[in-house]
Design a protein around this motif. Structure first.
Motif, mmCIF file in Angstrom:
data_model
loop_
_atom_site.group_PDB
_atom_site.id
_atom_site.type_symbol
_atom_site.label_atom_id
_atom_site.label_comp_id
_atom_site.label_asym_id
_atom_site.label_seq_id
_atom_site.Cartn_x
_atom_site.Cartn_y
_atom_site.Cartn_z
ATOM 1 N N ILE A 97 -52.312 -87.042 -95.340
ATOM 2 C CA ILE A 97 -51.721 -88.176 -96.045
ATOM 3 C C ILE A 97 -51.005 -89.051 -95.028
ATOM 4 O O ILE A 97 -50.774 -88.642 -93.889
ATOM 5 C CB ILE A 97 -50.749 -87.735 -97.167
ATOM 6 N N ASN A 98 -50.641 -90.263 -95.440
ATOM 7 C CA ASN A 98 -49.931 -91.142 -94.516
ATOM 8 C C ASN A 98 -48.418 -90.939 -94.653
ATOM 9 O O ASN A 98 -47.944 -90.258 -95.562
ATOM 10 C CB ASN A 98 -50.338 -92.607 -94.710
ATOM 11 N N SER A 99 -47.675 -91.527 -93.744
ATOM 12 C CA SER A 99 -46.223 -91.333 -93.704
ATOM 13 C C SER A 99 -45.525 -91.875 -94.949
ATOM 14 O O SER A 99 -44.506 -91.332 -95.373
ATOM 15 C CB SER A 99 -45.640 -91.993 -92.460
ATOM 16 N N GLN A 100 -46.064 -92.917 -95.520
ATOM 17 C CA GLN A 100 -45.462 -93.481 -96.736
ATOM 18 C C GLN A 100 -45.570 -92.492 -97.895
ATOM 19 O O GLN A 100 -44.601 -92.262 -98.627
ATOM 20 C CB GLN A 100 -46.138 -94.800 -97.086
ATOM 21 N N GLU A 101 -46.752 -91.884 -98.058
ATOM 22 C CA GLU A 101 -46.930 -90.866 -99.104
ATOM 23 C C GLU A 101 -46.033 -89.664 -98.839
ATOM 24 O O GLU A 101 -45.449 -89.089 -99.765
ATOM 25 C CB GLU A 101 -48.396 -90.418 -99.159
ATOM 26 N N ASP A 102 -45.915 -89.290 -97.570
ATOM 27 C CA ASP A 102 -45.063 -88.174 -97.191
ATOM 28 C C ASP A 102 -43.602 -88.453 -97.543
ATOM 29 O O ASP A 102 -42.898 -87.596 -98.065
ATOM 30 C CB ASP A 102 -45.200 -87.887 -95.691
ATOM 31 N N GLU A 103 -43.156 -89.672 -97.278
ATOM 32 C CA GLU A 103 -41.769 -90.055 -97.587
ATOM 33 C C GLU A 103 -41.496 -89.963 -99.090
ATOM 34 O O GLU A 103 -40.442 -89.485 -99.508
ATOM 35 C CB GLU A 103 -41.499 -91.470 -97.092
ATOM 36 N N ARG A 151 -41.109 -86.304 -99.990
ATOM 37 C CA ARG A 151 -39.799 -85.798 -99.547
ATOM 38 C C ARG A 151 -38.690 -86.263 -100.497
ATOM 39 O O ARG A 151 -37.818 -85.480 -100.862
ATOM 40 C CB ARG A 151 -39.466 -86.286 -98.140
ATOM 41 N N LYS A 152 -38.733 -87.537 -100.866
ATOM 42 C CA LYS A 152 -37.712 -88.069 -101.776
ATOM 43 C C LYS A 152 -37.739 -87.349 -103.112
ATOM 44 O O LYS A 152 -36.697 -87.101 -103.712
ATOM 45 C CB LYS A 152 -37.892 -89.571 -101.972
ATOM 46 N N SER A 153 -38.932 -87.008 -103.583
ATOM 47 C CA SER A 153 -39.033 -86.313 -104.872
ATOM 48 C C SER A 153 -38.470 -84.899 -104.801
ATOM 49 O O SER A 153 -38.188 -84.294 -105.835
ATOM 50 C CB SER A 153 -40.487 -86.293 -105.359
ATOM 51 N N CYS A 154 -38.301 -84.381 -103.599
ATOM 52 C CA CYS A 154 -37.789 -83.020 -103.413
ATOM 53 C C CYS A 154 -36.361 -83.009 -102.878
ATOM 54 O O CYS A 154 -35.867 -81.973 -102.448
ATOM 55 C CB CYS A 154 -38.696 -82.261 -102.443
ATOM 56 N N THR A 155 -35.706 -84.170 -102.905
ATOM 57 C CA THR A 155 -34.353 -84.281 -102.362
ATOM 58 C C THR A 155 -33.367 -84.523 -103.489
ATOM 59 O O THR A 155 -33.604 -85.335 -104.370
ATOM 60 C CB THR A 155 -34.277 -85.432 -101.331
ATOM 61 N N GLU A 198 -29.879 -82.985 -99.945
ATOM 62 C CA GLU A 198 -30.458 -81.687 -99.610
ATOM 63 C C GLU A 198 -31.908 -81.678 -100.072
ATOM 64 O O GLU A 198 -32.203 -81.930 -101.237
ATOM 65 C CB GLU A 198 -29.669 -80.570 -100.294
ATOM 66 N N THR A 199 -32.804 -81.381 -99.129
ATOM 67 C CA THR A 199 -34.231 -81.344 -99.434
ATOM 68 C C THR A 199 -34.662 -79.908 -99.686
ATOM 69 O O THR A 199 -34.346 -79.015 -98.910
ATOM 70 C CB THR A 199 -35.056 -81.941 -98.277
ATOM 71 N N ASP A 200 -35.379 -79.697 -100.786
ATOM 72 C CA ASP A 200 -35.953 -78.394 -101.110
ATOM 73 C C ASP A 200 -37.297 -78.307 -100.372
ATOM 74 O O ASP A 200 -38.320 -78.785 -100.850
ATOM 75 C CB ASP A 200 -36.144 -78.280 -102.620
ATOM 76 N N LEU A 215 -45.799 -79.169 -102.706
ATOM 77 C CA LEU A 215 -46.334 -80.435 -103.220
ATOM 78 C C LEU A 215 -47.212 -81.128 -102.183
ATOM 79 O O LEU A 215 -48.191 -81.790 -102.527
ATOM 80 C CB LEU A 215 -45.200 -81.358 -103.666
ATOM 81 N N LEU A 216 -46.871 -80.970 -100.901
ATOM 82 C CA LEU A 216 -47.712 -81.522 -99.832
ATOM 83 C C LEU A 216 -49.086 -80.864 -99.878
ATOM 84 O O LEU A 216 -50.114 -81.550 -99.791
ATOM 85 C CB LEU A 216 -47.049 -81.297 -98.466
ATOM 86 N N ALA A 217 -49.121 -79.554 -100.052
ATOM 87 C CA ALA A 217 -50.395 -78.836 -100.125
ATOM 88 C C ALA A 217 -51.227 -79.323 -101.311
ATOM 89 O O ALA A 217 -52.432 -79.538 -101.185
ATOM 90 C CB ALA A 217 -50.155 -77.333 -100.226
ATOM 91 N N VAL A 218 -50.581 -79.532 -102.437
ATOM 92 C CA VAL A 218 -51.284 -80.035 -103.626
ATOM 93 C C VAL A 218 -51.844 -81.425 -103.350
ATOM 94 O O VAL A 218 -53.008 -81.706 -103.633
ATOM 95 C CB VAL A 218 -50.343 -80.057 -104.852
ATOM 96 N N LYS A 219 -51.024 -82.298 -102.778
ATOM 97 C CA LYS A 219 -51.426 -83.688 -102.502
ATOM 98 C C LYS A 219 -52.603 -83.745 -101.532
ATOM 99 O O LYS A 219 -53.454 -84.631 -101.626
ATOM 100 C CB LYS A 219 -50.228 -84.459 -101.939
ATOM 101 N N CYS A 220 -52.670 -82.798 -100.612
ATOM 102 C CA CYS A 220 -53.701 -82.816 -99.577
ATOM 103 C C CYS A 220 -54.983 -82.091 -99.977
ATOM 104 O O CYS A 220 -55.995 -82.201 -99.293
ATOM 105 C CB CYS A 220 -53.142 -82.211 -98.286
#
Length: 141
Positions: A40-46, A49-53, A68-70, A77-82
């Motif tokens: 994924i690209n950095s924007q999707e990654d950001e 991360r925000k959804s887990c913070t 605090e980031t979980d 969620l990264l694994a699911v997205k990828c």
């Protein structure tokens, strides 16, 4: 020097990768099925991360907060997205495991070792040299 090498159309595209994630899922020839994984690209990654913070209040300091980031949730969620294949959002696949949601499906499809290996693989495909768990442990020491 020209900036043309940095133009989108001239950048080398990151190809999807195929890997055997588990030897328990076999095709009609009894061969392990390869899963397809994308970066994924950095924007999707950001956004992930925000959804887990969460914003947590700092004890003893009125109106002050810390983020605090979980990381466990984030990497899942990264694994699911990828994951391109299998389609983790397929209702029939989720129903067969008795779960709702792609993240729950992935955790139920794979054994704990397979899941941990898959999370590490997804992170490497996205360019992370160390897993987030390794970074957290390193920071603690």
């Amino acid at each position: 020097m020209s900036l043309s090498a940095f133009l989108s159309q001239n950048a080398i595209k990151i190809e999807n990768e195929k890997h055997v994630v588990s030897k328990r899922f076999l095709d009609e020839n009894k061969e392990p099925i390869k899963w397809e994984i994308q970066s994924i690209n950095s924007q999707e990654d950001e956004l992930l991360r925000k959804s887990c913070t969460k914003r947590l209040p700092i004890p003893g300091k009125k109106n002050q907060f810390t983020n605090e980031t979980d990381y466990t949730k984030y990497v899942g969620l990264l694994a699911v997205k990828c994951t391109v294949y299998p389609n983790l959002n397929d209702a029939q696949l989720q129903d067969s495991y008795g779960v709702m949601g792609a993240d729950e499906l992935l955790k139920n499809m794979l054994s704990p070792g397979e899941y941990a290996d898959y999370l590490n693989l997804v992170q490497k495909i996205n360019g992370f040299e160390q897993s987030f768990e390794e970074k957290v442990e390193e920071a603690k020491n």
